[in-house]
Design a protein around this motif. Sequence first.
Motif, PDB file in Angstrom:
ATOM      1  N   SER A 173       0.808  -1.219   0.000  1.00  0.00           N
ATOM      2  CA  SER A 173       0.000   0.000   0.000  1.00  0.00           C
ATOM      3  C   SER A 173       0.843   1.272   0.000  1.00  0.00           C
ATOM      4  O   SER A 173       0.343   2.349   0.304  1.00  0.00           O
ATOM      5  CB  SER A 173      -0.935   0.019   1.225  1.00  0.00           C
ATOM      6  N   SER A 174       2.108   1.148  -0.342  1.00  0.00           N
ATOM      7  CA  SER A 174       3.011   2.299  -0.261  1.00  0.00           C
ATOM      8  C   SER A 174       3.020   3.157  -1.513  1.00  0.00           C
ATOM      9  O   SER A 174       3.650   4.206  -1.545  1.00  0.00           O
ATOM     10  CB  SER A 174       4.437   1.816   0.013  1.00  0.00           C
ATOM     11  N   GLY A 175       2.355   2.694  -2.576  1.00  0.00           N
ATOM     12  CA  GLY A 175       2.365   3.438  -3.825  1.00  0.00           C
ATOM     13  C   GLY A 175       3.234   2.819  -4.895  1.00  0.00           C
ATOM     14  O   GLY A 175       3.358   3.357  -5.995  1.00  0.00           O
ATOM     15  N   GLU A 176       3.845   1.673  -4.599  1.00  0.00           N
ATOM     16  CA  GLU A 176       4.634   0.951  -5.597  1.00  0.00           C
ATOM     17  C   GLU A 176       3.735   0.594  -6.779  1.00  0.00           C
ATOM     18  O   GLU A 176       2.645   0.061  -6.611  1.00  0.00           O
ATOM     19  CB  GLU A 176       5.211  -0.335  -4.977  1.00  0.00           C
ATOM     20  N   SER A 177       4.181   0.913  -7.990  1.00  0.00           N
ATOM     21  CA  SER A 177       3.339   0.727  -9.177  1.00  0.00           C
ATOM     22  C   SER A 177       3.778  -0.418 -10.077  1.00  0.00           C
ATOM     23  O   SER A 177       3.030  -0.830 -10.962  1.00  0.00           O
ATOM     24  CB  SER A 177       3.307   2.022 -10.000  1.00  0.00           C
ATOM     25  N   ASN A 178       4.971  -0.940  -9.875  1.00  0.00           N
ATOM     26  CA  ASN A 178       5.458  -2.032 -10.707  1.00  0.00           C
ATOM     27  C   ASN A 178       4.731  -3.322 -10.348  1.00  0.00           C
ATOM     28  O   ASN A 178       4.855  -3.812  -9.216  1.00  0.00           O
ATOM     29  CB  ASN A 178       6.971  -2.208 -10.499  1.00  0.00           C
ATOM     30  N   PRO A 179       3.966  -3.910 -11.275  1.00  0.00           N
ATOM     31  CA  PRO A 179       3.180  -5.120 -10.964  1.00  0.00           C
ATOM     32  C   PRO A 179       4.029  -6.282 -10.467  1.00  0.00           C
ATOM     33  O   PRO A 179       3.623  -7.006  -9.551  1.00  0.00           O
ATOM     34  CB  PRO A 179       2.507  -5.453 -12.303  1.00  0.00           C
ATOM     35  N   ALA A 180       5.192  -6.475 -11.065  1.00  0.00           N
ATOM     36  CA  ALA A 180       6.060  -7.577 -10.655  1.00  0.00           C
ATOM     37  C   ALA A 180       6.550  -7.380  -9.221  1.00  0.00           C
ATOM     38  O   ALA A 180       6.540  -8.318  -8.409  1.00  0.00           O
ATOM     39  CB  ALA A 180       7.245  -7.698 -11.608  1.00  0.00           C
ATOM     40  N   SER A 181       6.972  -6.148  -8.898  1.00  0.00           N
ATOM     41  CA  SER A 181       7.437  -5.853  -7.542  1.00  0.00           C
ATOM     42  C   SER A 181       6.311  -5.996  -6.528  1.00  0.00           C
ATOM     43  O   SER A 181       6.510  -6.520  -5.425  1.00  0.00           O
ATOM     44  CB  SER A 181       8.032  -4.446  -7.464  1.00  0.00           C
ATOM     45  N   LEU A 182       5.126  -5.537  -6.894  1.00  0.00           N
ATOM     46  CA  LEU A 182       3.969  -5.642  -5.993  1.00  0.00           C
ATOM     47  C   LEU A 182       3.645  -7.096  -5.666  1.00  0.00           C
ATOM     48  O   LEU A 182       3.325  -7.433  -4.520  1.00  0.00           O
ATOM     49  CB  LEU A 182       2.743  -4.972  -6.622  1.00  0.00           C
ATOM     50  N   LYS A 183       3.722  -7.953  -6.654  1.00  0.00           N
ATOM     51  CA  LYS A 183       3.435  -9.375  -6.439  1.00  0.00           C
ATOM     52  C   LYS A 183       4.430  -9.987  -5.458  1.00  0.00           C
ATOM     53  O   LYS A 183       4.058 -10.756  -4.563  1.00  0.00           O
ATOM     54  CB  LYS A 183       3.488 -10.122  -7.772  1.00  0.00           C
ATOM     55  N   ILE A 184       5.694  -9.613  -5.610  1.00  0.00           N
ATOM     56  CA  ILE A 184       6.734 -10.133  -4.717  1.00  0.00           C
ATOM     57  C   ILE A 184       6.558  -9.573  -3.309  1.00  0.00           C
ATOM     58  O   ILE A 184       6.651 -10.305  -2.310  1.00  0.00           O
ATOM     59  CB  ILE A 184       8.129  -9.794  -5.265  1.00  0.00           C
ATOM     60  N   LEU A 185       6.308  -8.266  -3.201  1.00  0.00           N
ATOM     61  CA  LEU A 185       6.113  -7.639  -1.890  1.00  0.00           C
ATOM     62  C   LEU A 185       4.904  -8.230  -1.174  1.00  0.00           C
ATOM     63  O   LEU A 185       4.921  -8.426   0.048  1.00  0.00           O
ATOM     64  CB  LEU A 185       5.942  -6.132  -2.053  1.00  0.00           C
ATOM     65  N   LYS A 186       3.866  -8.533  -1.931  1.00  0.00           N
ATOM     66  CA  LYS A 186       2.672  -9.152  -1.369  1.00  0.00           C
ATOM     67  C   LYS A 186       3.014 -10.504  -0.757  1.00  0.00           C
ATOM     68  O   LYS A 186       2.574 -10.835   0.354  1.00  0.00           O
ATOM     69  CB  LYS A 186       1.617  -9.318  -2.468  1.00  0.00           C
ATOM     70  N   HIS A 187       3.811 -11.281  -1.470  1.00  0.00           N
ATOM     71  CA  HIS A 187       4.217 -12.603  -0.999  1.00  0.00           C
ATOM     72  C   HIS A 187       5.064 -12.491   0.266  1.00  0.00           C
ATOM     73  O   HIS A 187       4.871 -13.257   1.230  1.00  0.00           O
ATOM     74  CB  HIS A 187       5.010 -13.308  -2.105  1.00  0.00           C
ATOM     75  N   ILE A 188       6.001 -11.534   0.277  1.00  0.00           N
ATOM     76  CA  ILE A 188       6.847 -11.335   1.454  1.00  0.00           C
ATOM     77  C   ILE A 188       6.005 -10.926   2.653  1.00  0.00           C
ATOM     78  O   ILE A 188       6.143 -11.492   3.753  1.00  0.00           O
ATOM     79  CB  ILE A 188       7.924 -10.267   1.173  1.00  0.00           C
ATOM     80  N   GLY A 189       5.134  -9.940   2.468  1.00  0.00           N
ATOM     81  CA  GLY A 189       4.311  -9.457   3.574  1.00  0.00           C
ATOM     82  C   GLY A 189       3.425 -10.541   4.151  1.00  0.00           C
ATOM     83  O   GLY A 189       3.312 -10.686   5.376  1.00  0.00           O
ATOM     84  N   TYR A 190       2.800 -11.327   3.280  1.00  0.00           N
ATOM     85  CA  TYR A 190       1.879 -12.379   3.721  1.00  0.00           C
ATOM     86  C   TYR A 190       2.602 -13.414   4.581  1.00  0.00           C
ATOM     87  O   TYR A 190       2.148 -13.747   5.687  1.00  0.00           O
ATOM     88  CB  TYR A 190       1.255 -13.047   2.497  1.00  0.00           C
ATOM     89  N   HIS A 191       3.733 -13.912   4.110  1.00  0.00           N
ATOM     90  CA  HIS A 191       4.435 -14.955   4.855  1.00  0.00           C
ATOM     91  C   HIS A 191       5.169 -14.403   6.076  1.00  0.00           C
ATOM     92  O   HIS A 191       5.322 -15.108   7.083  1.00  0.00           O
ATOM     93  CB  HIS A 191       5.379 -15.718   3.922  1.00  0.00           C
ATOM     94  N   LEU A 192       5.584 -13.134   6.010  1.00  0.00           N
ATOM     95  CA  LEU A 192       6.158 -12.512   7.201  1.00  0.00           C
ATOM     96  C   LEU A 192       5.095 -12.383   8.285  1.00  0.00           C
ATOM     97  O   LEU A 192       5.371 -12.588   9.476  1.00  0.00           O
ATOM     98  CB  LEU A 192       6.742 -11.145   6.859  1.00  0.00           C
ATOM     99  N   GLY A 193       3.867 -12.057   7.893  1.00  0.00           N
ATOM    100  CA  GLY A 193       2.771 -11.980   8.852  1.00  0.00           C
ATOM    101  C   GLY A 193       2.513 -13.314   9.531  1.00  0.00           C
ATOM    102  O   GLY A 193       2.287 -13.389  10.744  1.00  0.00           O
ATOM    103  N   LYS A 194       2.531 -14.389   8.755  1.00  0.00           N
ATOM    104  CA  LYS A 194       2.337 -15.723   9.325  1.00  0.00           C
ATOM    105  C   LYS A 194       3.484 -16.073  10.281  1.00  0.00           C
ATOM    106  O   LYS A 194       3.268 -16.640  11.367  1.00  0.00           O
ATOM    107  CB  LYS A 194       2.235 -16.768   8.207  1.00  0.00           C
TER     108      LYS A 194
END
Length: 292
Positions: A173-194
């Motif tokens: 939710s930081s404003g990153e616009s690159n779709p590839a980077s967003l997909k990776i950041l999403k994966h990192i955030g999700y598993h870091l949360g777990k």
Amino acid sequence: MLGYVVPEKAELKMREYEVYSAYYCGICKSVGERYGQLPRFTLNYDFVFLALLLAATDDETDKISSEHCIIHHIKKKNVLKENAAMDYAGDVMLILAYYKLMDDYVDDHSYPSRMMAMMLSSTVKRLSKYHSSLCELVESQLRELSKLEKEQCAELDRAEEPFARIMEAIFTSSGESNPASLKILKHIGYHLGKWIYLMDAYDDIEENITKNTYNPLLYRFQYEGESIEDFKEKIKPTVEFNLMHYLAEISNAMSLLDLKKNKGILENIAYFGLLRKTEITLEKGETNEQSV
């Protein structure tokens, strides 16, 4: 977050440690300059990783100055300046702290939590204008978590899911616009949360047993009054397997990001810091100290 996401200091180069400290002090200064002194009490190291990771995906050069602060008023400290990722990390830190404090008050009738939340309420009201979707998601997912706690949910995946979704949203939710980077950041955030949720659950077993409060591990593995040491030893293999799986997912995703700066610090946290915290938790169950 809970102060688990830190580097392995012994493996950091001197210059890397100075940059890491500059990000930490930069978040603190940013919060103080924009929202006043009281919100700075929410500061913890987890958000340095968030700021470092988001800042590393762009070409902006780190602007680091040497300044005094309210705590270190004699010796100057390195401070990161004028950095959007740093400001965002500070905002998210305040949002998460506020809603967590309110959740603690609702669930445990903790009046100290309510008092601290009230100190942050005007700041978070301002922040909600700029991060409305994120605030709504954090609030709704914490409600879902509270519901699972009341149901005494024994399914680890379900119990971990709300915080994983919160972290997923924070990282995207930081404003990153690159779709590839967003997909990776999403994966990192999700598993870091777990990972964070399960680390905290294992760390808090003794406290939850003593206070008779919810912990999914007590229901998943049917705690029946045996010694805490025996219970933790019994469940350790499963907990360790899950934690290591989450770390592998985080590390694999990190390797796919195009990191333009501070790669050594981020790799230290992902490959050494998180692993070291996992090992300490599994052996001692006490990792909440912030010793970096």
